[in-house]
Design a protein around this motif. Sequence first.
Motif, PDB file in Angstrom:
ATOM      1  N   SER A 188      41.552  36.320  41.968  1.00  0.00           N
ATOM      2  CA  SER A 188      41.148  35.154  41.167  1.00  0.00           C
ATOM      3  C   SER A 188      40.165  34.306  41.989  1.00  0.00           C
ATOM      4  O   SER A 188      40.001  34.523  43.199  1.00  0.00           O
ATOM      5  CB  SER A 188      42.357  34.259  40.895  1.00  0.00           C
ATOM      6  OG  SER A 188      43.270  34.885  40.064  1.00  0.00           O
ATOM      7  N   ALA A 189      39.604  33.315  41.344  1.00  0.00           N
ATOM      8  CA  ALA A 189      38.832  32.284  42.042  1.00  0.00           C
ATOM      9  C   ALA A 189      39.777  31.487  42.944  1.00  0.00           C
ATOM     10  O   ALA A 189      40.991  31.458  42.703  1.00  0.00           O
ATOM     11  CB  ALA A 189      38.216  31.359  41.011  1.00  0.00           C
TER      12      ALA A 189
ATOM     13  N   THR B 291      37.790  27.455  38.923  1.00  0.00           N
ATOM     14  CA  THR B 291      37.499  27.703  37.498  1.00  0.00           C
ATOM     15  C   THR B 291      37.541  26.380  36.730  1.00  0.00           C
ATOM     16  O   THR B 291      36.673  26.120  35.879  1.00  0.00           O
ATOM     17  CB  THR B 291      38.492  28.727  36.907  1.00  0.00           C
ATOM     18  OG1 THR B 291      38.551  29.839  37.806  1.00  0.00           O
ATOM     19  CG2 THR B 291      38.052  29.216  35.540  1.00  0.00           C
TER      20      THR B 291
ATOM     21  N   GLU C 137      35.510  34.102  40.890  1.00  0.00           N
ATOM     22  CA  GLU C 137      36.073  35.414  41.193  1.00  0.00           C
ATOM     23  C   GLU C 137      35.080  36.227  42.035  1.00  0.00           C
ATOM     24  O   GLU C 137      35.461  36.916  42.979  1.00  0.00           O
ATOM     25  CB  GLU C 137      36.406  36.161  39.891  1.00  0.00           C
ATOM     26  CG  GLU C 137      37.786  35.872  39.290  1.00  0.00           C
ATOM     27  CD  GLU C 137      37.995  34.464  38.750  1.00  0.00           C
ATOM     28  OE1 GLU C 137      37.000  33.747  38.555  1.00  0.00           O
ATOM     29  OE2 GLU C 137      39.155  34.073  38.517  1.00  0.00           O
TER      30      GLU C 137
ATOM     31  N   TYR D  70      39.722  38.380  35.738  1.00  0.00           N
ATOM     32  CA  TYR D  70      39.381  37.357  34.745  1.00  0.00           C
ATOM     33  C   TYR D  70      38.429  37.810  33.640  1.00  0.00           C
ATOM     34  O   TYR D  70      38.389  37.222  32.587  1.00  0.00           O
ATOM     35  CB  TYR D  70      38.810  36.135  35.468  1.00  0.00           C
ATOM     36  CG  TYR D  70      38.607  34.866  34.685  1.00  0.00           C
ATOM     37  CD1 TYR D  70      39.379  34.532  33.572  1.00  0.00           C
ATOM     38  CD2 TYR D  70      37.624  33.959  35.091  1.00  0.00           C
ATOM     39  CE1 TYR D  70      39.177  33.350  32.880  1.00  0.00           C
ATOM     40  CE2 TYR D  70      37.413  32.768  34.423  1.00  0.00           C
ATOM     41  CZ  TYR D  70      38.181  32.465  33.311  1.00  0.00           C
ATOM     42  OH  TYR D  70      37.975  31.290  32.643  1.00  0.00           O
TER      43      TYR D  70
ATOM     44  N   ARG E  86      42.190  31.855  30.086  1.00  0.00           N
ATOM     45  CA  ARG E  86      42.672  31.279  31.339  1.00  0.00           C
ATOM     46  C   ARG E  86      43.828  32.118  31.897  1.00  0.00           C
ATOM     47  O   ARG E  86      44.691  32.599  31.168  1.00  0.00           O
ATOM     48  CB  ARG E  86      43.134  29.841  31.147  1.00  0.00           C
ATOM     49  CG  ARG E  86      42.018  28.868  30.789  1.00  0.00           C
ATOM     50  CD  ARG E  86      40.800  28.907  31.724  1.00  0.00           C
ATOM     51  NE  ARG E  86      41.075  28.729  33.134  1.00  0.00           N
ATOM     52  CZ  ARG E  86      41.177  27.554  33.755  1.00  0.00           C
ATOM     53  NH1 ARG E  86      41.034  26.451  33.066  1.00  0.00           N
ATOM     54  NH2 ARG E  86      41.397  27.515  35.054  1.00  0.00           N
ATOM     55  N   GLY E  87      43.816  32.271  33.207  1.00  0.00           N
ATOM     56  CA  GLY E  87      44.853  33.075  33.854  1.00  0.00           C
ATOM     57  C   GLY E  87      44.620  34.574  33.699  1.00  0.00           C
ATOM     58  O   GLY E  87      45.494  35.392  34.001  1.00  0.00           O
ATOM     59  N   GLY E  88      43.403  34.950  33.238  1.00  0.00           N
ATOM     60  CA  GLY E  88      43.143  36.338  32.839  1.00  0.00           C
ATOM     61  C   GLY E  88      43.156  37.372  33.956  1.00  0.00           C
ATOM     62  O   GLY E  88      43.160  38.579  33.678  1.00  0.00           O
ATOM     63  N   SER E  89      43.182  36.955  35.217  1.00  0.00           N
ATOM     64  CA  SER E  89      43.186  37.962  36.296  1.00  0.00           C
ATOM     65  C   SER E  89      44.462  38.804  36.292  1.00  0.00           C
ATOM     66  O   SER E  89      44.439  39.965  36.704  1.00  0.00           O
ATOM     67  CB  SER E  89      43.037  37.293  37.663  1.00  0.00           C
ATOM     68  OG  SER E  89      41.882  36.514  37.691  1.00  0.00           O
ATOM     69  N   ASP E  90      45.575  38.229  35.829  1.00  0.00           N
ATOM     70  CA  ASP E  90      46.816  39.025  35.728  1.00  0.00           C
ATOM     71  C   ASP E  90      46.578  40.214  34.792  1.00  0.00           C
ATOM     72  O   ASP E  90      47.029  41.328  35.038  1.00  0.00           O
ATOM     73  CB  ASP E  90      47.965  38.207  35.114  1.00  0.00           C
ATOM     74  CG  ASP E  90      48.313  36.973  35.913  1.00  0.00           C
ATOM     75  OD1 ASP E  90      48.227  37.014  37.148  1.00  0.00           O
ATOM     76  OD2 ASP E  90      48.692  35.960  35.276  1.00  0.00           O
TER      77      ASP E  90
HETATM   78  N1  ASP Z   1      40.331  31.873  37.649  1.00  0.00           N
HETATM   79  C1  ASP Z   1      40.755  32.089  36.281  1.00  0.00           C
HETATM   80  C2  ASP Z   1      41.530  30.867  35.779  1.00  0.00           C
HETATM   81  O1  ASP Z   1      41.736  29.917  36.521  1.00  0.00           O
HETATM   82  C3  ASP Z   1      41.527  33.345  36.099  1.00  0.00           C
HETATM   83  C4  ASP Z   1      42.835  33.436  36.864  1.00  0.00           C
HETATM   84  O2  ASP Z   1      43.069  32.662  37.792  1.00  0.00           O
HETATM   85  O3  ASP Z   1      43.620  34.326  36.548  1.00  0.00           O
HETATM   86  O4  ASP Z   1      41.904  30.842  34.638  1.00  0.00           O
END
Ligand code: ASP
Length: 451
Positions: free
Chosen positions: A37-38, A43, A119, A186, A200-204
């Motif tokens: 992730s970033a 982000t 990222e 992401y 958001r949170g898409g790296s998972d």
């Molecule tokens: N950097 C992105 C976010 O903050 C993706 C992630 O962290 O999974 O949403």
Amino acid sequence: MIKVMKFGGTSMGSIDALDRTSSIIAREQAKKAVVVSAMSGVTNYLIACIRDRPETPSVLDYLRDKYSSAAQGMLSEERFERCSQQLDASLSILRGRLEARWSVESDPVLEDAIFCWGERLSTIMLTNILEEKGIPAVALSAEDAGIVAEGSPANGSADLAATHANLSRTVLPLLDKGITPIITGYYGSDRTGRLITFGRGGSDYSGSVIAYGIDADCYEVWTDVDGFMTADPRIVPEARTVDEMDYGEAAELAYFGAKVLHPRTVEPVRKKSIPLMVKNTFNPDGHGTLVRNQKCNTPEIVRSVASKGDLSIIKIYSSEIVYNPALISRLIASVSEVAVNTYAISTSLSTLAVALPTPAIPRVLENLKALHENQIEKMTVKDNVSLICCVGDNMINTFGVAAKVFSTVSATGANVEMISEGASDVALNFMVPSEKAADVVRNIHKTFIGG
Ligand code: ASP
Ligand code: ADP
Ligand code: MG
């Protein structure tokens, strides 16, 4: 043995965290692809930039400073010099994208191509840190790896078959040569080259897609808590880590608000029965949570509770609903044409109620009016509601659970606005006013889980 290891924002967010992250990767003996992730906060910063329009150089300076000062603490002078040049080269591409964005009123496609910049910088920084430790690594962007995305900006999903074909050519040969690819999370790239983020949170989700794409034996999500917990620890400080979960339980919780996993993370790994581990970067020897295709058969009735806010309920009134069965499906189709996700649906003699993200409501109302003016008698909207999701694989089959859950809600002084029970084998969902949601979660946790 092939693993995918995903490290989130806090695991990339400081010199101490980077030290821990790189040590976890270094001690892993399996062939591994790493997804990052970033750095935490980046982000959010990029999203705020689109709103606030700061001068381009100040954006680039902020990012250079943030990544360089973390890298400097970890690298020799010579390697730091090389890393800085790579960061600068990447930032000069970002400059072009920002300028393109400033030249138009709005453009969600251009914005997605900016939001994923943290990222990219993370892959450059972590690759240099690993090489400094003697681990052969290479930074790989999602588009170079071949993660194929489809859908609309900020809400993309991956084309698993196309991604699988690409990763066999791009990632597997690196693993065979003993090189660890460090891949941007992401987002992916669609067939025309547009970059689309997964929300958001898409790296998972990216990590899960990559695990699917390289037929990994295990997918590890490294974060800042000890695993999947019985509730969000920020709401329930007594929440405990759950040792094991079935895919179905984790998928419901993630979709209905447990932020520890992106809502769609479970989908790709579940398709290939790849076990998913949630582990803590700051306590790597902890047990973590194992999510796999196996009912847990533990005695608890509710094993975890999550909540999701920023929802509204639209109620559509029509006397035709009862004798025109096709109307319900047409109304739902019109809702889903514009709403991103539907969180609950319930029908009665003459009403259809649908729970939706609040920002989608104006567009949904407009579409319903345009398409069904003659059949709809009235529509009402209730804002500021939250969905509560209670999960446990024994819950639906155990006598009296719903009564106990709702008497707990009533003892909290919260009105139940909508209920969805029986549709899922493992979850009981209902809606309450948002100002009561945290109390309801705490009381359900206290009643069923304890602590
Ligand atoms: N950097 C992105 C976010 O903050 C993706 C992630 O962290 O999974 O949403
Ligand atoms: P990352 O940056 O590693 O992706 P996130 O902040 O996205 O981390 O997700 C981890 C956070 O999710 C935890 O710090 C915790 O506050 C929150 N969270 C919400 N619900 C849960 C839950 N059921 N179990 C564990 N953590 C949860
Ligand atoms: Mg996350």
